[in-house]
Design an enzyme around this catalytic site. Sequence first.
Site, PDB file in Angstrom:
ATOM      1  CB  SER A 140      -0.985   0.121   1.305  1.00  0.00           C
ATOM      2  OG  SER A 140      -1.876  -1.082   1.215  1.00  0.00           O
ATOM      3  CE  LYS A 176      -4.926   0.129   2.631  1.00  0.00           C
ATOM      4  NZ  LYS A 176      -4.031  -0.018   1.396  1.00  0.00           N
TER       5      LYS A 176
END
Length: 807
Positions: A704, A747
């Site tokens: 990520s 997130k």
Amino acid sequence: MVDNNQEIIIETGEETEKISRGSGDTPQIVNSDSIPLLALRGVVVFPNMMLPLLVGRDKSVEALEEAMVNNKEILLAAQKDEEIEDPEIDDIYRMGTIAKVKQLMRLPDGTIKILVEGLKRARVSKFEQVEPYFEVKFDIVEDEELEEDDREVEALMRTVENKFEDYVKLKEKIPSEVMLTINNIEDPGRLVDVIASHMSVKIKQQQQILEAVSYRKRLETLYGILEEELEILEVKDKINSEVKKQVEKRQKEYYLKEQMKAIKKELGEEGGGGSEAEEYREKIEEAELPEEVEEKALEEVEKLKKMPPRANEAVVVRNYLDTILDLPWNTYSEDKLVLDNVEDKLNEDHYGLEDVKERILEYLAVRKISNKMKTPILCLIGPPGVGKTSLGRSIAEALDREFVRLSLGGLRDEAEIRGHRRTYVGARPGRIINAIKDAGTKNPVFLLDEVDKIKSDFRGDPAAALLEVLDPEQNDEFSDHYLEVPFDLSDVMFITTANVADTIPRPLLDRMETINISGYTENEKVKIAENHLLPDLYDNHGLEDKLNISSNALKDVIRNYTREAGVRNLERTLAKICRKAAKKVVDGKERPTRVDVRNLKKYLGIPKYKYGKIEEESRVGVVTGLAYTSTGGDILNIEVSVVPGEGKLTLTGKLGDVMKESAQAALSYVRTKEDEFDFIDNFHEDYDIHVHVPQGAIPKDGPSAGITLATALVSALANQPVSGTIAMTGEVTLRGRVLPVGGIKSKVLAAHRSGIKKIILCKENKKNLEKVPDEIKNDLEFVFVEEMDEVLDTVFSEEEEEENEDQ
């Protein structure tokens, strides 16, 4: 033994002596000087005796090394008390044996293994030194010369030989071939030494033999010890004979009892084990077991019928039959398939989680129309505290089924799933069958908790065993090793939980339908606290009408004291307020306590987090990324520093392999942009780049952070600041293309909790925002990109706008 006609050189200070050996002669030692002494524990060495010894004490090792340097001879003397670790002079017998070190081998643990040969008796006359090892002066004890016609000694020798022969017959550990050697010895001193070396007697008795100087005295001492040992061995043999007779008596009684049973059976008067077997037969017939199971159970009944009631095998058979009869082969819980009632129950127990609720209702709707569909395996994946386990309990209550929970965290033994075979001592069914037996129904709601934490070792792979349990195509004939008959698990509603999907074995994950629970928004947490947490806490603490916590105070607790995806820490924090309020009640405060934003610090202290104030200022080389961990979404600050050096790339912060590779790829991409940005000259040759992710004790890995690493590198090399209110997630290729990543909802929620204002995402991740609540999306600005150039334009153009506004 020593070879014949061998010549040994002994150096004794100034002169050298030769010890010659004729055929079978013992070496003669003369002109002796001082010699190292080795204190022995639990053993006495006799002349003419070859014996291995282990040397480990420092003083003993020093004495041995001194002996090896000189003539390989050493005086061996026994300790009076073998328990003493560091013996003094008075702890050692004065009479010992001069021995020759024949072999020496150093072992890996530091000890030394030696092979010694006893040569002559010797008496210590004086201790020359004590440290670092014992060194003594000694006198050789010479054997007396035997007269040719000494009939008394001859008679004693024959008597001792006969006694030792009786000793060998009773002592099982001594081989009978030893007597052949004894019968060929004519020297009385050698005879005594050889016999004594083969006897298992106390050290004190062995020392008495060693200290006897004359032949007559040695033979008499040995004879007395043999007499005493023979009496002990005869008593022991008598006891063994009596025990054997008792065993034979029991076997005879067993045989007669079996005959008695056969006679009673012929007369129609069968009882005992037969009646017990008939009771089991009746229970089996009444239970209406499946045909294969009933056949196996009746076979075991026939075995039980032929066994004595108290036999160990009978206990095993009884336990097996009891397990078979206790299992719910035909017992079911009737589902309450009223969808409205089920929906109300799920909404009552859980706020939010619409996807999970919808999936459960869909399953029940299909079951109400048709019973042909196989039961699905649901896997709830999400961080701790989001209600995965409690959701399984609510499903069971909504369906009016029994609820069973089994924790798989740290499970390593495959037998915990499949059970043990009955051939093993202490065998029992696996935890799956045991749980079904405890539930009492064949169709409970079975929650398998923490399926992502299964381990495997030499005891097997529990994940492989779970495949048969969770696969709808084969769990209708689940085979437990203990049962040895199939059990149908197809009616069980299995629900599994996990924190992350990455650590679940792929074949196991393939059998399950995953439902992700990303976490709760701030408003959802407030509703959960007001509708579920606080009522329970008030009730448990006795504060129903004595405490009131405002909604604004709840928001403050959520923002400033508990930064998490679930509500577990929120519940703990609210419990802390309840405890302090309870103390006030006990102290005599009568009016209800109200907790609001103004007095919250009195109960919880200084806030742990600063909501909306995370890295507000723009900083060079510092970029905020978004990550997905086992505890939910989180922000990730990535720092880059450029210092003079040799072009090395240093990565710190306990990064995993994937993040290290992302950093390498990001650096390679940044080097292609050297002409477009005002980078430091020759940075790849004259400067070192240090990439650090704070909180180094926490492992970090995943794909990520690619665009975050690349942005931080550009910021540091071009001396361009990046706003702390911007966060980003995505992977980058060497060509600068931005790739999509997972965990977007978690997130985004983490970014919102941390006060982030703008989020940069891959364009392909735009579809993942559909599950993000509108209230969260309205508070954030999203930028969707396909290339890394777009990321850099977004980040640095905003900085230019802020600078212009400041001017």
